[in-house]
Design a protein around this motif. Structure first.
Motif, PDB file in Angstrom:
ATOM      1  N   UNK A 104      35.742  35.023  35.613  1.00 24.21           N
ATOM      2  CA  UNK A 104      34.750  34.843  36.654  1.00 24.21           C
ATOM      3  C   UNK A 104      33.780  36.018  36.626  1.00 24.21           C
ATOM      4  N   UNK A 105      32.506  35.701  36.818  1.00 25.26           N
ATOM      5  CA  UNK A 105      31.460  36.717  36.802  1.00 25.26           C
ATOM      6  C   UNK A 105      30.900  36.833  38.207  1.00 25.26           C
ATOM      7  N   UNK A 106      30.837  38.066  38.700  1.00 21.00           N
ATOM      8  CA  UNK A 106      30.535  38.310  40.111  1.00 21.00           C
ATOM      9  C   UNK A 106      29.107  38.780  40.329  1.00 21.00           C
ATOM     10  N   UNK A 107      28.565  38.425  41.490  1.00 21.03           N
ATOM     11  CA  UNK A 107      27.364  39.047  41.999  1.00 21.03           C
ATOM     12  C   UNK A 107      27.711  40.370  42.667  1.00 21.03           C
ATOM     13  N   UNK A 108      26.683  41.051  43.180  1.00 19.69           N
ATOM     14  CA  UNK A 108      26.905  42.349  43.826  1.00 19.69           C
ATOM     15  C   UNK A 108      27.242  42.220  45.308  1.00 19.69           C
ATOM     16  N   UNK A 109      27.278  41.013  45.815  1.00 22.82           N
ATOM     17  CA  UNK A 109      27.763  40.798  47.161  1.00 22.82           C
ATOM     18  C   UNK A 109      26.737  40.958  48.254  1.00 22.82           C
TER      19      UNK A 109
ATOM     20  N   UNK B  41      29.379  49.799  45.626  1.00 22.51           N
ATOM     21  CA  UNK B  41      28.228  48.984  45.998  1.00 22.51           C
ATOM     22  C   UNK B  41      27.911  47.860  45.039  1.00 22.51           C
ATOM     23  N   UNK B  42      28.771  47.646  44.058  1.00 22.78           N
ATOM     24  CA  UNK B  42      28.537  46.598  43.057  1.00 22.78           C
ATOM     25  C   UNK B  42      29.689  45.596  43.058  1.00 22.78           C
ATOM     26  N   UNK B  43      29.437  44.432  42.462  1.00 19.93           N
ATOM     27  CA  UNK B  43      30.510  43.464  42.282  1.00 19.93           C
ATOM     28  C   UNK B  43      31.360  43.833  41.084  1.00 19.93           C
ATOM     29  N   UNK B  44      32.574  43.277  40.994  1.00 18.38           N
ATOM     30  CA  UNK B  44      33.438  43.536  39.836  1.00 18.38           C
ATOM     31  C   UNK B  44      32.773  43.091  38.540  1.00 18.38           C
ATOM     32  N   UNK B  45      32.925  43.928  37.511  1.00 18.00           N
ATOM     33  CA  UNK B  45      32.381  43.633  36.182  1.00 18.00           C
ATOM     34  C   UNK B  45      33.541  43.282  35.260  1.00 18.00           C
TER      35      UNK B  45
END
Lengths: 115, 109
Positions: A104-109, B41-45
């Motif tokens: 799964x690839x995430x956004x920064x929220x 402050x970022x989403x998981x990579x």
């Protein structure tokens, strides 16, 4: 190519108000997920969409939470009558197909703060 | 009950000091074990997916390994830019990922 995009990046609102969070998945990704991350904690699953199948809502914490997805594109997560315990980062992820071993690839929220 | 536990919670290393992060899991029907990096402050990579015991994957200074009960993320000669929270997660019969609480890594220059 473009990654998962979420908006707004930050949202501050008063207790009792409704909020709507948006997610644009990676083009071609048919699976879309919402997670919640409270400060200093791991990610909690909220809801999962795959194509035209009925969504898996098993992670939604209460009936104040709902989500929709238009086809295989944009999704919105709505929280009604917000409470202070709803303060968290809401993360959206997308993946290829309906395979649980696909990354799964995430956004920064969206960082949600309830006053 | 299916679960995943990461240790240590926090780790401070000097630049160049190699170490390993641990992810222990108990899950029936493991489909995949995932490692992610998360910056503030970022989403998981996404870093790696491991599917079966004995599998190893490498990327730059990172190597992930998998046994039947745990996974390790080995960091060789780390640099300050490797500082982040490292998350492991598994997928089983359900489609969603179940995450550990993460290891916060700090690499001092």
């Amino acid at each position: 190519g473009a990654g998962v995009s979420q908006s707004p990046s930050n949202k501050v609102t008063e207790k009792g108000k409704d909020v709507e969070l948006r997610c644009d998945p990676i083009s071609g990704h048919t699976a879309l997920y919402w997670y919640r991350q409270r400060l200093g904690q791991g990610l909690e699953f909220l809801i999962y969409f795959q194509g035209n199948s009925a969504p898996d809502k098993s992670g939604l914490p209460s009936d104040r939470f709902s989500a929709e997805r238009t086809g295989e594109s944009v999704s919105t997560l709505t929280i009604q009558r917000t409470q202070q315990e709803d303060s968290a980062v809401y993360l959206c992820a997308s993946s290829l197909g309906d395979y649980s071993n696909q990354p799964q690839h995430f956004g920064d929220g969206t960082r949600l703060s309830i006053l | 009950e299916d679960q995943v536990t990461q240790s240590p919670e926090a780790l401070r290393l000097q630049e160049g000091e190699s170490s390993s992060l641990n992810c222990s899991y108990t899950v029936s029907g493991l489909r995949g074990l995932f490692w992610y990096r998360q910056d503030p402050g970022k989403g998981p990579e996404f870093l790696f997916t491991l599917y079966s015991a004995g599998e190893e994957k490498e990327k730059e200074r990172l190597k992930a390994t998998l046994t039947k009960k745990e996974s390790f993320l080995h960091i060789t000669a780390p640099k300050p830019e490797d500082s982040a929270t490292y998350l492991c997660a598994y997928s089983g019969s359900a489609r969603q990922l179940t995450f550990g609480s993460g290891t916060q890594l700090t690499v001092l220059p």
